[in-house]
Design an enzyme around this catalytic site. Structure first.
Site, PDB file in Angstrom:
ATOM      1  N   GLY A  54      -0.332  -3.758   3.889  1.00  0.00           N
ATOM      2  CA  GLY A  54      -0.993  -2.457   3.859  1.00  0.00           C
ATOM      3  C   GLY A  54      -0.266  -1.471   4.736  1.00  0.00           C
ATOM      4  CB  SER A  55      -1.156  -0.161   8.036  1.00  0.00           C
ATOM      5  OG  SER A  55      -2.494  -0.144   7.576  1.00  0.00           O
ATOM      6  N   GLY A  61      -5.305  -3.088   8.700  1.00  0.00           N
ATOM      7  CA  GLY A  61      -5.005  -1.931   9.533  1.00  0.00           C
ATOM      8  C   GLY A  61      -4.807  -2.238  11.003  1.00  0.00           C
ATOM      9  N   GLY A  85      -3.043  -7.623   8.134  1.00  0.00           N
ATOM     10  CA  GLY A  85      -2.409  -7.875   9.423  1.00  0.00           C
ATOM     11  C   GLY A  85      -0.930  -8.208   9.367  1.00  0.00           C
ATOM     12  NE  ARG A 102      -3.603 -22.544  11.250  1.00  0.00           N
ATOM     13  CZ  ARG A 102      -2.648 -23.454  11.034  1.00  0.00           C
ATOM     14  NH1 ARG A 102      -2.894 -24.496  10.256  1.00  0.00           N
ATOM     15  NH2 ARG A 102      -1.455 -23.309  11.583  1.00  0.00           N
ATOM     16  CG  ASP A 136      -2.099  -0.815   1.195  1.00  0.00           C
ATOM     17  OD1 ASP A 136      -2.248  -1.546   0.202  1.00  0.00           O
ATOM     18  OD2 ASP A 136      -2.921  -0.748   2.130  1.00  0.00           O
ATOM     19  CE  LYS A 187      -7.061  -1.214  -0.243  1.00  0.00           C
ATOM     20  NZ  LYS A 187      -7.026  -2.679  -0.299  1.00  0.00           N
TER      21      LYS A 187
END
Lengths: 200, 294
Positions: free
Chosen positions: B235-236, B153, B214, B165, B24, B81
């Site tokens: 992302g973050s 995030g 995550g 999983r 990102d 997005k």
């Protein structure tokens, strides 16, 4: 011709550069042809290979990986020693003058445009024993902008070379591994099984 | 004759991204840092998920000016997005020649019952999924790439693990069923029967499966790869960390060498602080992004 799909890995050992990209699609194709496959991430993985595939992917990522792992010099040495290689899409770029300098070509990145301009087309390809049309999948593909005298053009689109050969190294701008098209891989396996003199 | 926008061409770009890290970025400068660190693609958005979470309100498609600036700055694919169901945002992104549209739960959904009809586009789509049924519904709508959703995030990997999983376990379960049982399995999954049969036969999704939501460390990325992801979205986790460039390089390295703990260890050395993180199980249900979409 190498025996196909007999379930046994009896052919020459072919490496697939596995730093990033569609290396698994290449490995699947090669295994289908009955040859042995090894993923290559570090220089030690090159030991004992009879041929090498440089897959599609992002050439910037691959070049960073090649530098990080110290693969550039070993790859150049193998090419100079006559190892057959097949580069597809990003693999063509990585082989060019401005990157590994193994092929005397300059590839133009994303030459056909961004993803919305990516396409499939039937392509006639000369001289690889791949008779008839070949379904070629071009994804943000390069073309050959400039080439030296030892580089033979095997196929072009709108006058731009998209498949070239120099000695035992073949580079194509498209993805035979995604198009269910085994003939270029068959050729690589056959070259890898053949002694150096015959190809020269 | 050239056939553009075929499913093979769309899914093929995802094949080319495999083994890579998609990062990102919010401006051209970050995009350049990501490319130089080895990103296989960048996701152009105005706010990373951690900031969307903090700011609240409605999150929408990014400003085309900002997307164009990023496209001009890098040679790798640029994704962006669109809100779930917001087919006009997707049309705009296609008009901008975005390389992949992410129909994303990170933005505020625009339609509560319909996802975008992705067959209507030449641009390829990636969609999030928390389980196999959701993944196959998206593929049925034309998605050419799937990412497990995780919880964007947060910097907490637990939801990404749960989703990966779940997808893997459901694929394995299909493999053990008789052909006659697949129709009712499709009904239970709420998924198209032909896709269910295809997955049962192949033992894998018919498109590339990445992981998202995550990932904050090289070890997170390597774990998700060992759990069956074919690449990762971060992302973050990169630009909210102390040293984005080093962390980006380290996550790229760990994603390539995910099976080699010594290499993951080396990649993890001296990266400074990870992003400021949130424990997902302490979030209120309305704060969860993964439950958006169906």
């Amino acid at each position: 011709m190498v025996s196909r799909a007999d379930g046994r890995a009896g052919g020459p050992l072919i490496g697939v550069l596995a730093l990033q990209g569609d290396f698994e699609a290449h490995a699947r194709m090669l295994r289908r042809l009955g040859t042995e496959v090894r993923e290559v991430r570090v220089p030690e993985d090159l030991r004992g290979l009879a041929g090498l595939v440089l897959p599609g992917g992002e050439s910037t990522v691959m070049m960073l990986g090649i530098e990080r792992e110290g693969l550039a010099e070993p790859l150049r040495e193998l090419a100079a020693a006559g190892m057959p290689m097949l580069g597809t899409c990003a693999g063509m770029i990585v082989l060019d003058r401005e990157h590994l300098g193994i092929l005397d070509i300059r590839a133009r990145r994303n030459a056909f445009g961004r993803q919305t301009r990516s396409f499939e087309a039937d392509l006639e390809i000369a001289g690889l024993g791949a008779e008839g049309l070949l379904r070629a999948v071009f994804i943000r593909a390069p073309w050959v902008e400039d080439r030296g005298p030892d580089v033979e053009v095997l196929a072009s689109i709108d006058g731009h070379p998209v498949a070239v050969r120099q000695d035992r190294i073949v580079a194509v701008a498209f993805h035979p591994e995604l198009g269910d098209e085994p003939r270029l891989h068959e050729r690589l396996v056959a070259d890898a099984a053949a002694p150096r003199e015959r190809a020269a | 004759m050239r056939d553009e926008g075929t499913f093979r061409v769309k899914a093929g770009l995802a094949e080319n991204l495999k083994g890579g890290v998609i990062m990102d970025v919010v401006d051209a400068e970050q995009a350049k840092i990501a490319e130089d660190a080895g990103a296989a693609a960048v996701m152009a958005l105005e706010r990373v998920p951690a900031d969307i979470r903090r700011d609240g309100g409605v999150a929408r498609m990014s400003d085309p000016l900002m997307i164009r600036a990023i496209q001009a700055a890098v040679s790798i694919p640029v994704m962006a997005k669109a809100r779930i169901g917001h087919f006009v945002e997707a049309q705009v992104l296609q008009a901008l020649e975005i390389d992949y549209v992410d129909e994303s739960e990170v933005l505020t959904p625009a339609d509560e019952s319909h996802h975008i009809d992705k067959w209507a586009f030449t641009a390829p789509f990636v969609c999030g999924a928390t389980n196999l049924g959701e993944a196959l519904r998206r593929i049925g709508e034309g998605a050419a790439m799937i990412r497990s959703k995780g919880e964007a995030g947060t910097g907490d990997i637990v939801e990404a693990v749960r989703h990966m999983r779940a997808i893997r376990a459901e694929i394995a379960r299909l493999g053990g069923l008789e052909h006659a049982e697949l129709a009712s399995a499709a009904k239970d999954l709420g998924a198209p029967p032909d896709l269910v049969r295809e997955v049962a036969g192949a033992g894998r999704l018919p498109v590339v499966l990445f992981c998202a939501g995550g990932i904050a460390t090289p070890a997170d990325a390597a774990m998700m790869m060992q759990l069956g992801a074919e690449g990762v979205f971060v992302g973050s986790g990169i630009f909210k960390s102390q040293d984005p460039s080093s962390r980006a390089r380290a996550i790229v390295e760990a994603t390539t060498h995910f099976k080699d703990p010594e290499r993951v260890a080396r990649a993890s050395e001296g990266l400074g602080g990870a992003m400021q993180s949130l424990e997902t199980r302490r979030l209120a249900p309305e704060q969860l992004l993964a439950s958006r979409g169906w």
